[in-house]
Scaffold this motif. Structure first.
Motif, PDB file in Angstrom:
ATOM      1  N   GLN A 165       0.852  -1.184   0.000  1.00 32.07           N
ATOM      2  CA  GLN A 165       0.000   0.000   0.000  1.00 32.07           C
ATOM      3  C   GLN A 165       0.889   1.235   0.000  1.00 32.07           C
ATOM      4  O   GLN A 165       1.827   1.338   0.789  1.00 32.07           O
ATOM      5  N   TRP A 166       0.592   2.186  -0.893  1.00 23.73           N
ATOM      6  CA  TRP A 166       1.403   3.395  -1.005  1.00 23.73           C
ATOM      7  C   TRP A 166       0.556   4.537  -1.557  1.00 23.73           C
ATOM      8  O   TRP A 166      -0.488   4.328  -2.162  1.00 23.73           O
ATOM      9  N   ASP A 167       1.020   5.737  -1.341  1.00 23.04           N
ATOM     10  CA  ASP A 167       0.445   6.933  -1.959  1.00 23.04           C
ATOM     11  C   ASP A 167       1.440   7.455  -2.986  1.00 23.04           C
ATOM     12  O   ASP A 167       2.646   7.234  -2.858  1.00 23.04           O
ATOM     13  N   GLU A 168       0.928   8.145  -3.990  1.00 20.63           N
ATOM     14  CA  GLU A 168       1.814   8.728  -4.992  1.00 20.63           C
ATOM     15  C   GLU A 168       1.341  10.127  -5.366  1.00 20.63           C
ATOM     16  O   GLU A 168       0.148  10.392  -5.500  1.00 20.63           O
ATOM     17  N   PHE A 169       2.322  11.022  -5.495  1.00 11.25           N
ATOM     18  CA  PHE A 169       2.078  12.410  -5.868  1.00 11.25           C
ATOM     19  C   PHE A 169       2.808  12.635  -7.193  1.00 11.25           C
ATOM     20  O   PHE A 169       4.049  12.635  -7.238  1.00 11.25           O
ATOM     21  N   GLY A 170       2.047  12.782  -8.282  1.00  9.15           N
ATOM     22  CA  GLY A 170       2.635  12.800  -9.613  1.00  9.15           C
ATOM     23  C   GLY A 170       2.485  14.130 -10.328  1.00  9.15           C
ATOM     24  O   GLY A 170       1.451  14.798 -10.223  1.00  9.15           O
ATOM     25  N   ILE A 171       3.534  14.526 -11.065  1.00  7.00           N
ATOM     26  CA  ILE A 171       3.505  15.685 -11.955  1.00  7.00           C
ATOM     27  C   ILE A 171       3.611  15.165 -13.386  1.00  7.00           C
ATOM     28  O   ILE A 171       4.567  14.474 -13.740  1.00  7.00           O
ATOM     29  N   ASN A 172       2.609  15.485 -14.201  1.00  8.90           N
ATOM     30  CA  ASN A 172       2.539  15.006 -15.583  1.00  8.90           C
ATOM     31  C   ASN A 172       2.805  16.143 -16.561  1.00  8.90           C
ATOM     32  O   ASN A 172       2.427  17.293 -16.333  1.00  8.90           O
ATOM     33  N   TYR A 173       3.468  15.790 -17.670  1.00  5.04           N
ATOM     34  CA  TYR A 173       3.653  16.737 -18.777  1.00  5.04           C
ATOM     35  C   TYR A 173       3.580  15.961 -20.086  1.00  5.04           C
ATOM     36  O   TYR A 173       4.128  14.857 -20.202  1.00  5.04           O
ATOM     37  N   ALA A 174       2.890  16.529 -21.063  1.00  4.90           N
ATOM     38  CA  ALA A 174       2.791  15.907 -22.382  1.00  4.90           C
ATOM     39  C   ALA A 174       2.819  16.997 -23.452  1.00  4.90           C
ATOM     40  O   ALA A 174       2.388  18.129 -23.214  1.00  4.90           O
ATOM     41  N   PHE A 175       3.330  16.639 -24.630  1.00  4.58           N
ATOM     42  CA  PHE A 175       3.408  17.613 -25.732  1.00  4.58           C
ATOM     43  C   PHE A 175       3.110  16.902 -27.047  1.00  4.58           C
ATOM     44  O   PHE A 175       3.263  15.683 -27.183  1.00  4.58           O
ATOM     45  N   ALA A 176       2.675  17.700 -28.024  1.00  3.49           N
ATOM     46  CA  ALA A 176       2.394  17.189 -29.369  1.00  3.49           C
ATOM     47  C   ALA A 176       3.672  17.265 -30.193  1.00  3.49           C
ATOM     48  O   ALA A 176       4.109  18.354 -30.575  1.00  3.49           O
ATOM     49  N   ALA A 177       4.264  16.107 -30.467  1.00  8.02           N
ATOM     50  CA  ALA A 177       5.516  16.070 -31.223  1.00  8.02           C
ATOM     51  C   ALA A 177       5.272  16.258 -32.721  1.00  8.02           C
ATOM     52  O   ALA A 177       6.073  16.882 -33.411  1.00  8.02           O
ATOM     53  N   TYR A 193       6.437  10.968  -6.732  1.00  4.15           N
ATOM     54  CA  TYR A 193       7.029  10.708  -5.428  1.00  4.15           C
ATOM     55  C   TYR A 193       6.178   9.644  -4.758  1.00  4.15           C
ATOM     56  O   TYR A 193       4.962   9.801  -4.622  1.00  4.15           O
ATOM     57  N   LEU A 194       6.793   8.536  -4.364  1.00  3.02           N
ATOM     58  CA  LEU A 194       6.088   7.397  -3.793  1.00  3.02           C
ATOM     59  C   LEU A 194       6.263   7.398  -2.280  1.00  3.02           C
ATOM     60  O   LEU A 194       7.395   7.401  -1.776  1.00  3.02           O
ATOM     61  N   ALA A 195       5.164   7.398  -1.562  1.00  7.04           N
ATOM     62  CA  ALA A 195       5.184   7.369  -0.101  1.00  7.04           C
ATOM     63  C   ALA A 195       4.579   6.044   0.355  1.00  7.04           C
ATOM     64  O   ALA A 195       3.370   5.830   0.241  1.00  7.04           O
TER      65      ALA A 195
END
Length: 469
Positions: A165-177, A193-195
């Motif tokens: 069992q864990w929590d995760e705090f994610g930052i996402n980025y995507a671009f049109a290539a 970041y995995l807690a």
């Protein structure tokens, strides 16, 4: 009038969902927004939304070929000895039974399409994953029920159970290539970041004779990052593997991530966008292909990260036994040995342990059947990239899903047909999205037969669509 019909249909379907729980689930349509980012991080760009804010969503998935998992009481989560419930006449008990439980709570999260070619998202998820693989179903049915009268296969059961069992705090980025007239390619990634809250693993080899008595136990190992152990009694009951809370009581930490890409083929007959219209607001592809690798990373538990009131040692305990046959009533003695009263072998001390996430490959294809941008058919394939032989590693079950779909910006409905490889089971369900609510279930047959649901999801979000002009 047509919109009223959609509303009535959704309201009629909602009571069936209330029988289960909540969850955001697996969303394949073009208006899944932040839920689609969970499936492929490249989906955040040109997501049809300027903003998509998730309030709360829940996803539960329990493929199994034996027993039933008690997921409604969060204080009795699987720990290798409890949670699986067996009936006395379990017809498919074998030497290779498998079960998995995947729970995913998405807390307040947001997607932001800040330009036609770029997008970002913040995701906060609290997750729990457990897999039982290679269990002797008859043996464990007898362990959990002193009055069990079913048969027990005579062979060696090489089993393992890993729960994390864990929590995760994610930052996402995507671009049109690539953003051409007929070809579109977008690439994205999410760093997390995995807690870690807690992890446990039980694995080993148990051999039984023709009477169902245990003749040997080889390398039966147990590790729990909390140093808690289920009490040794005939029913293998426990007050709980962990007490779930939304606090910040973490014992481990790590870094992880997802990576993915999406390609769209946009021929002239479907790519009809006016000169003043935004292409991000309408569907212009005939075929969409995507691939993603999810859950890269691991969580390390060590004495430096643990709470001061807990024991600072993380112990991997091991037992090897060969001798007079042990009846199932004697087996709690073995688990008591694992609890630390070990006269057979000394515990193997470990100052730290690393639990790997259930890394997996996801491949998806979405095809526009009719060129009026409403009727689609979707194929999704999930393949585990970890092995059940790896210690302290969850292994996701393989699954293939075929789902015809009808969608509009405000409403969509699909009928997924899913096949799970490890359990050789087929699931048929229904998924619905109407503006702020996404809900579905892949266990409609279970509702009809009165069996517990093994897949359900529900999500509430605030969508802000891109401007049409």
């Amino acid at each position: 009038m047509q919109r009223d019909h959609y509303i009535i249909s959704f309201i009629l379907f909602l009571p069936f969902l209330a029988l289960a729980q909540y969850g955001h689930g697996t969303v394949f349509d073009n208006y899944g927004g932040i839920y689609n980012v969970v499936q492929n991080p490249a989906n955040s760009v040109e997501s049809k939304y300027r903003y998509h804010i998730n309030g709360m969503s829940y996803h539960f998935f329990n493929p199994t070929d034996i027993g039933e998992t008690d997921f409604q009481d969060i204080n009795q989560n699987p720990n290798g000895f409890n949670a699986l419930k067996f009936s006395e006449n379990e017809g498919n008990a074998s030497n290779e039974n498998n079960s998995a439980v995947n729970q995913d709570i998405m807390l307040p999260s947001v997607l932001w399409g800040f330009s036609p070619r770029h997008a970002a998202a913040f995701l906060w998820r609290s997750r729990s994953y457990t897999d039982y693989q290679g269990y002797n179903g008859g043996l464990w049915a007898r362990l959990s029920n002193a009055d069990y009268n079913g048969s027990i296969s005579i062979n060696t059961s090489n089993f393992n159970n890993t729960t994390h069992q864990w929590d995760e705090f994610g930052i996402n980025y995507a671009f049109a290539a690539i953003r051409g007239n007929y070809h579109f390619l977008k690439i994205g990634g999410t760093i997390k970041y995995l807690a870690g809250r807690r992890g446990t693993e039980v694995r080993g080899s148990i051999t039984t004779d023709e009477n169902g008595n245990v003749t040997s136990v080889e390398k039966l190992t147990y590790l729990n990052t909390s140093n808690e152990f289920p009490p040794s009694n005939s029913n293998m009951d426990t007050e709980g593997f962990y007490t779930y809370s939304f606090g910040f009581d973490y014992n481990g930490q790590g870094i992880g991530g997802d990576i993915g890409l999406v390609y769209e083929w946009r021929p002239r007959e479907t790519n009809r966008v006016g000169a003043r219209n935004s292409s991000a607001t309408v569907n212009t592809y005939k075929l969409r292909l995507s691939a993603a690798v999810l859950d890269i990373g691991s969580v390390k538990y060590s004495k430096e990260d643990r709470n001061s009131e807990q024991d600072n040692n993380i112990e991997k305990r091991e037992i090897t036994y060969t001798g007079n046959p042990l009846s199932t009533s004697d087996l709690p003695t073995l688990f008591n040995e694992l609890n630390g009263n070990n006269d057979l072998d000394m515990p193997i001390q470990q100052g730290s342990v690393t639990f790997a996430l259930p890394r997996s490959l996801h491949i998806n294809a979405d095809y526009l059947v009719l060129n009026d941008n409403k009727y689609y058919v979707n194929f999704n394939y999930v393949q585990a990239l970890t092995s059940k032989e790896d210690e302290f590693t969850n292994s996701r079950f393989g699954m293939a899903t075929l789902a015809p779909r009808f969608e509009t910006p405000d409403f969509s409905v699909s009928i997924p047909f899913a096949y799970v490889m490890e359990t050789s089971s087929i699931h048929v369900g229904l998924a619905v999205r109407y503006k702020y609510i996404t809900a579905g279930c892949a266990a409609l047959a279970n509702i009809a037969t009165g069996k517990p649901l093994n897949h359900v999801y529900f999500g509430i979000s605030l969508p802000v669509l891109e401007e049409v002009f």
